[in-house]
Write a protein that holds these residues in place. Structure first.
Motif, short mmCIF file in Angstrom:
data_model
loop_
_atom_site.label_atom_id
_atom_site.label_comp_id
_atom_site.label_asym_id
_atom_site.label_seq_id
_atom_site.Cartn_x
_atom_site.Cartn_y
_atom_site.Cartn_z
N ASP A 168 8.47 16.15 -0.06
CA ASP A 168 9.75 15.48 0.18
C ASP A 168 9.82 14.88 1.58
N ARG A 169 8.66 14.80 2.26
CA ARG A 169 8.63 14.28 3.64
C ARG A 169 7.44 13.36 3.82
N VAL A 170 7.64 12.28 4.56
CA VAL A 170 6.53 11.42 4.96
C VAL A 170 6.75 11.00 6.41
N VAL A 171 5.71 11.16 7.21
CA VAL A 171 5.76 10.83 8.63
C VAL A 171 4.93 9.58 8.88
N VAL A 172 5.51 8.62 9.62
CA VAL A 172 4.81 7.39 9.95
C VAL A 172 4.90 7.15 11.46
N SER A 173 3.99 6.34 11.95
CA SER A 173 4.07 5.84 13.32
C SER A 173 3.20 4.61 13.42
N PHE A 174 3.50 3.77 14.38
CA PHE A 174 2.67 2.61 14.64
C PHE A 174 1.56 2.97 15.63
N THR A 212 0.83 -1.21 0.00
CA THR A 212 0.00 0.00 0.00
C THR A 212 0.86 1.26 0.00
N PHE A 213 1.88 1.27 0.85
CA PHE A 213 2.76 2.43 0.93
C PHE A 213 3.46 2.67 -0.41
N ALA A 214 3.95 1.60 -1.03
CA ALA A 214 4.65 1.72 -2.31
C ALA A 214 3.73 2.33 -3.37
N ARG A 215 2.50 1.89 -3.39
CA ARG A 215 1.54 2.40 -4.38
C ARG A 215 1.27 3.90 -4.16
N LEU A 216 1.08 4.29 -2.89
CA LEU A 216 0.80 5.69 -2.60
C LEU A 216 2.03 6.57 -2.83
N ALA A 217 3.20 6.08 -2.43
CA ALA A 217 4.43 6.86 -2.61
C ALA A 217 4.66 7.15 -4.08
N LYS A 218 4.38 6.20 -4.93
CA LYS A 218 4.55 6.41 -6.37
C LYS A 218 3.63 7.51 -6.87
N ARG A 219 2.39 7.52 -6.36
CA ARG A 219 1.41 8.51 -6.81
C ARG A 219 1.70 9.90 -6.25
N ARG A 276 12.20 -3.91 10.31
CA ARG A 276 12.27 -4.36 8.91
C ARG A 276 11.25 -3.62 8.06
N LEU A 277 10.04 -3.44 8.61
CA LEU A 277 9.02 -2.71 7.86
C LEU A 277 9.44 -1.25 7.66
N LEU A 278 9.94 -0.63 8.72
CA LEU A 278 10.35 0.77 8.60
C LEU A 278 11.49 0.94 7.59
N ARG A 323 11.25 3.24 4.44
CA ARG A 323 12.26 4.28 4.26
C ARG A 323 12.85 4.23 2.85
N ASP A 324 13.19 3.02 2.41
CA ASP A 324 13.80 2.87 1.08
C ASP A 324 12.80 3.20 -0.02
N MET A 325 11.54 2.79 0.17
CA MET A 325 10.52 3.13 -0.83
C MET A 325 10.33 4.64 -0.91
N ALA A 326 10.28 5.29 0.25
CA ALA A 326 10.13 6.74 0.27
C ALA A 326 11.29 7.41 -0.45
#
Length: 290
Positions: free
Chosen positions: A148-154, A135-142, A185-187, A191-194
């Motif tokens: 130039d910034r994306v914030v995540v948290s669990f 899901t993240f990969a699909r949204l990051a592409k769009r 591992r998920l982060l 991170r790399d996808m972003a």
């Protein structure tokens, strides 16, 4: 002074008319969330406000008013949450096919002033780590080229959230409890996808281990980010009223709890969806307070 609009509810989505009225008036009143008898007056005069930081999932009602805000002399910034959760978790939030075009329009109006929030990451049997990777990969592409910034948290399982999520277990949304190594591992993958799409991934109020692993801690109310765009320094420290791990600068929040209508099952700012609907029905856009 930085105005936060708002951690407590989605003002752009549901209370844009009220906000514009208050900006025109030059002030609003805010009821303390800890003492209903305590009301404070907050100046919204441009000479008193360095920036307004909007937290939203749907800024569309506010978009037509942005030129007026800029003409007044206000400096808007946006923390825009774009997720693609199943409707069981996010029953009323805009889908990506709505959010992404809105994000695009906002980025064109305010280049460099929008942070994407993929937050919170809700791990369940139906939304395990691999689901979020996809899901993240699909949204990051769009969203590439728009921020130039994306914030995540669990997701933090506060008691009211755990109680609200529990009935969803029968629908396949029982908690998926990865260990710390799996979180990392998920982060790392996010991170790399972003980075592949020109974005820096940051974590909001998460363990220091992530910072040690090279993932930047976020400051959602970030005076350095704001100052760089204003072209002048902001001498602001850390907000002592937020959680210990929160790096945000001090701000004046002009929102109120139990006012949002999106109904996200994991929402920390809404204790009662019924109370939120009742408050919205009684809301007066001409009132001095939300």
């Amino acid at each position: 002074m930085i105005i936060s609009a708002s951690r407590r509810t989605d003002i752009p989505a549901f209370y844009a008319r009220w906000l514009v009225n208050r900006l025109r008036a030059g002030f609003c009143e805010v009821v303390s969330p800890f003492n209903a008898a305590q009301v404070s007056r907050v100046s919204l005069a441009p000479e008193d406000v360095d920036a307004i930081v909007f937290w939203t999932r749907d800024p569309r009602p506010l978009l037509p008013h942005l030129p007026e805000l800029r003409t007044m002399g206000h400096e808007p910034f946006f923390l825009f949450t774009v997720l693609a959760n199943p409707r069981a978790l996010d029953p009323k939030c805009p889908a990506p096919d709505v959010s992404v075009p809105t994000f695009t329009a906002l980025a064109q109006a305010l280049p460099g002033r929008i942070t994407w929030r993929y937050d919170p990451i809700v791990l369940t049997e139906k939304t395990p780590p691999d689901w979020h990777r996809t899901t993240f990969a699909r949204l990051a592409k769009r969203l590439a080229g728009l921020t130039d910034r994306v914030v995540v948290s669990f997701l933090e399982p506060y008691r009211k959230i755990a109680g609200r999520m529990k009935p969803l277990a029968a629908q396949g949304f029982a908690p998926f409890p990865p260990d710390e190594e799996e979180h990392l591992r998920l982060l790392f993958d996010l991170r790399d996808m972003a980075a592949a799409h020109g974005m820096r991934l940051m974590t909001c109020c998460q363990p220091e281990l992530y910072q040690e692993a090279g993932i930047t801690p976020a400051r959602c109310i970030d005076p350095d980010w704001i100052a760089a765009r204003l072209g002048r320094p902001l001498d602001l420290g850390k907000d002592p009223h937020q959680r210990p791990r929160c790096g945000c600068a001090p701000s004046k929040d002009i929102g109120a709890y139990d006012r949002c209508l999106f109904g996200c099952r994991y929402c920390y700012a809404t204790s009662s969806f019924e109370r939120a609907r009742t408050a919205f029905a009684r809301h007066d856009p001409g009132a001095t307070m939300l």
